[in-house]
Design a protein around this motif. Structure first.
Motif, PDB file in Angstrom:
ATOM      1  N   ASP A  57       0.978  -1.310  -0.111  1.00  0.00           N
ATOM      2  CA  ASP A  57       0.181   0.111  -0.072  1.00  0.00           C
ATOM      3  C   ASP A  57       1.003   1.247   0.094  1.00  0.00           C
ATOM      4  OD1 ASP A  57      -2.346  -1.274  -0.203  1.00  0.00           O
ATOM      5  OD2 ASP A  57      -2.701  -1.105   2.047  1.00  0.00           O
ATOM      6  N   SER A  58       2.029   1.099   0.610  1.00  0.00           N
ATOM      7  CA  SER A  58       3.018   2.225   0.888  1.00  0.00           C
ATOM      8  C   SER A  58       3.393   2.662  -0.607  1.00  0.00           C
ATOM      9  CB  SER A  58       4.044   2.246   1.706  1.00  0.00           C
ATOM     10  OG  SER A  58       5.180   3.237   1.807  1.00  0.00           O
ATOM     11  N   ALA A  59       3.848   1.639  -1.170  1.00  0.00           N
ATOM     12  CA  ALA A  59       4.374   1.635  -2.728  1.00  0.00           C
ATOM     13  C   ALA A  59       3.183   2.233  -3.479  1.00  0.00           C
ATOM     14  CB  ALA A  59       4.855   0.152  -3.258  1.00  0.00           C
ATOM     15  N   ILE A  60       1.950   1.801  -3.545  1.00  0.00           N
ATOM     16  CA  ILE A  60       1.071   2.211  -4.280  1.00  0.00           C
ATOM     17  C   ILE A  60       0.759   3.573  -4.004  1.00  0.00           C
ATOM     18  CG2 ILE A  60      -1.710   2.160  -4.587  1.00  0.00           C
ATOM     19  CD1 ILE A  60      -1.147  -0.940  -4.141  1.00  0.00           C
ATOM     20  N   GLY A  61       0.755   4.138  -2.681  1.00  0.00           N
ATOM     21  CA  GLY A  61       0.488   5.645  -2.532  1.00  0.00           C
ATOM     22  C   GLY A  61       1.797   6.455  -3.108  1.00  0.00           C
ATOM     23  N   ALA A  62       3.048   5.919  -3.105  1.00  0.00           N
ATOM     24  CA  ALA A  62       4.082   6.409  -3.476  1.00  0.00           C
ATOM     25  C   ALA A  62       3.996   6.705  -5.172  1.00  0.00           C
ATOM     26  CB  ALA A  62       5.424   5.744  -3.225  1.00  0.00           C
ATOM     27  N   CYS A  63       3.579   5.649  -5.619  1.00  0.00           N
ATOM     28  CA  CYS A  63       3.439   5.934  -7.304  1.00  0.00           C
ATOM     29  C   CYS A  63       2.453   7.068  -7.519  1.00  0.00           C
ATOM     30  CB  CYS A  63       2.571   4.745  -8.020  1.00  0.00           C
ATOM     31  SG  CYS A  63       3.744   3.080  -7.659  1.00  0.00           S
ATOM     32  N   GLY A  64       0.950   7.296  -6.711  1.00  0.00           N
ATOM     33  CA  GLY A  64       0.214   8.468  -6.761  1.00  0.00           C
ATOM     34  C   GLY A  64       0.875   9.757  -6.702  1.00  0.00           C
ATOM     35  N   ILE A  66       4.045  10.021  -7.281  1.00  0.00           N
ATOM     36  CA  ILE A  66       4.832  10.396  -8.423  1.00  0.00           C
ATOM     37  C   ILE A  66       4.166  11.010  -9.465  1.00  0.00           C
ATOM     38  CG2 ILE A  66       5.152   8.348  -9.282  1.00  0.00           C
ATOM     39  CD1 ILE A  66       8.021   8.825  -9.593  1.00  0.00           C
ATOM     40  N   ARG A  67       2.718  10.603  -9.692  1.00  0.00           N
ATOM     41  CA  ARG A  67       1.940  10.884 -10.754  1.00  0.00           C
ATOM     42  C   ARG A  67       1.559  12.365 -10.470  1.00  0.00           C
ATOM     43  NH1 ARG A  67      -0.462   5.758 -10.323  1.00  0.00           N
ATOM     44  NH2 ARG A  67      -1.741   6.495  -8.930  1.00  0.00           N
ATOM     45  N   ARG A  68       1.065  12.741  -9.179  1.00  0.00           N
ATOM     46  CA  ARG A  68       0.775  14.192  -9.020  1.00  0.00           C
ATOM     47  C   ARG A  68       2.201  15.251  -9.168  1.00  0.00           C
ATOM     48  NH1 ARG A  68      -1.961  11.327  -5.364  1.00  0.00           N
ATOM     49  NH2 ARG A  68      -0.572  11.354  -3.579  1.00  0.00           N
ATOM     50  N   ALA A  69       3.319  14.622  -8.867  1.00  0.00           N
ATOM     51  CA  ALA A  69       4.585  15.282  -9.055  1.00  0.00           C
ATOM     52  C   ALA A  69       4.753  15.651 -10.349  1.00  0.00           C
ATOM     53  CB  ALA A  69       5.832  14.983  -8.268  1.00  0.00           C
ATOM     54  N   ALA A  70       4.545  14.437 -11.446  1.00  0.00           N
ATOM     55  CA  ALA A  70       4.878  14.630 -12.713  1.00  0.00           C
ATOM     56  C   ALA A  70       3.868  15.568 -13.434  1.00  0.00           C
ATOM     57  CB  ALA A  70       4.664  13.138 -13.358  1.00  0.00           C
ATOM     58  N   PHE A 105       9.141  16.465  -7.898  1.00  0.00           N
ATOM     59  CA  PHE A 105       9.093  15.076  -8.752  1.00  0.00           C
ATOM     60  C   PHE A 105      10.164  14.134  -8.462  1.00  0.00           C
ATOM     61  CE2 PHE A 105      10.367  12.811 -12.738  1.00  0.00           C
ATOM     62  CZ  PHE A 105       9.364  12.153 -12.808  1.00  0.00           C
ATOM     63  N   SER A 106      11.533  14.920  -7.999  1.00  0.00           N
ATOM     64  CA  SER A 106      12.791  14.183  -7.771  1.00  0.00           C
ATOM     65  C   SER A 106      12.513  13.357  -6.241  1.00  0.00           C
ATOM     66  CB  SER A 106      13.831  14.901  -7.608  1.00  0.00           C
ATOM     67  OG  SER A 106      14.189  15.428  -8.725  1.00  0.00           O
ATOM     68  N   ALA A 107      11.723  13.937  -5.296  1.00  0.00           N
ATOM     69  CA  ALA A 107      11.552  13.565  -3.938  1.00  0.00           C
ATOM     70  C   ALA A 107      10.648  12.150  -4.208  1.00  0.00           C
ATOM     71  CB  ALA A 107      10.914  14.553  -3.050  1.00  0.00           C
ATOM     72  N   ALA A 108       9.455  12.481  -5.177  1.00  0.00           N
ATOM     73  CA  ALA A 108       8.453  11.383  -5.342  1.00  0.00           C
ATOM     74  C   ALA A 108       9.124  10.182  -5.965  1.00  0.00           C
ATOM     75  CB  ALA A 108       7.535  12.036  -6.064  1.00  0.00           C
ATOM     76  N   LEU A 109       9.973  10.426  -6.732  1.00  0.00           N
ATOM     77  CA  LEU A 109      10.755   9.282  -7.393  1.00  0.00           C
ATOM     78  C   LEU A 109      11.501   8.366  -6.480  1.00  0.00           C
ATOM     79  CD1 LEU A 109      12.269  10.461 -10.705  1.00  0.00           C
ATOM     80  CD2 LEU A 109      10.748   8.712 -10.580  1.00  0.00           C
ATOM     81  N   ARG A 110      12.371   9.179  -5.645  1.00  0.00           N
ATOM     82  CA  ARG A 110      12.983   8.664  -4.551  1.00  0.00           C
ATOM     83  C   ARG A 110      11.926   7.753  -3.485  1.00  0.00           C
ATOM     84  NH1 ARG A 110      15.621  13.421  -4.460  1.00  0.00           N
ATOM     85  NH2 ARG A 110      14.403  14.167  -2.931  1.00  0.00           N
ATOM     86  N   ASP A 111      10.886   8.499  -3.184  1.00  0.00           N
ATOM     87  CA  ASP A 111       9.998   7.768  -2.414  1.00  0.00           C
ATOM     88  C   ASP A 111       9.368   6.443  -2.895  1.00  0.00           C
ATOM     89  OD1 ASP A 111      10.337   9.915  -0.546  1.00  0.00           O
ATOM     90  OD2 ASP A 111       8.516  10.862  -1.002  1.00  0.00           O
TER      91      ASP A 111
END
Length: 163
Positions: A57-64, A66-70, A105-111
């Protein structure tokens, strides 16, 4: 649960129910106050699964995230293009707003990378420690080197020891 991530899953609720229902019942139908031998093992397994689901779930949330940051980067670039289209090329590409969008965006990629790595490490650890899969077999199945698989399994073991 990671702050800012999605809420608990149905599996979390099931685990909570299983963990609360471990009292053995004697012949009279009265709870004895101690877990039945099989129930304790099932409760432990359910807790492990709930932990794994939380990692996913944490990985799924991180994907969301990254979509927002992109989208923010995309919007900033489109705005920059539209503002600069009629004139000469910009001296400083995008200014502070675009730099902030790129930083987010970079922070979201790391997350997302961290969340996926933690989930993979736990999955590999479980496959080796609980599933009896050898490191060599897991490396073959996953397409990773044996050394990388070993590192991920050890990372999963370390994370479990810290919990």
């Amino acid at each position: 649960m990671v702050p800012g991530r999605r809420g608990p899953t149905d599996a979390d609720a099931e685990t909570e129910t299983d963990a609360n229902a471990v009292d053995a019942v004697d012949g009279s139908g009265v709870a004895t106050g101690s877990p039945a031998p099989g129930d304790a093992a099932e409760a432990a397994r359910a807790a492990e699964l709930a932990d794994f689901y939380r990692l996913i779930d944490s990985a799924i949330g991180a994907c969301g995230d990254i979509r927002r940051a992109a989208r923010q980067v995309e919007d900033s670039l489109a705005e920059l293009r539209d503002l600069r289209r009629p004139g000469p090329p910009p001296g400083l590409l995008g200014g502070t707003e675009l730099r902030r969008a790129w930083a987010g965006f970079s922070a979201a990629l790391r997350d997302v990378n961290s969340a996926v790595t933690h989930a993979r490490a736990e999955g590999y650890r479980a496959a080796v420690d609980e599933g009896g899969v050898s490191l060599t077999e897991l490396a073959r199945i996953s397409g990773h080197s044996r050394q990388q698989v070993t590192r991920l399994v050890n990372r999963g073991r370390t994370a479990r020891a810290e919990d």
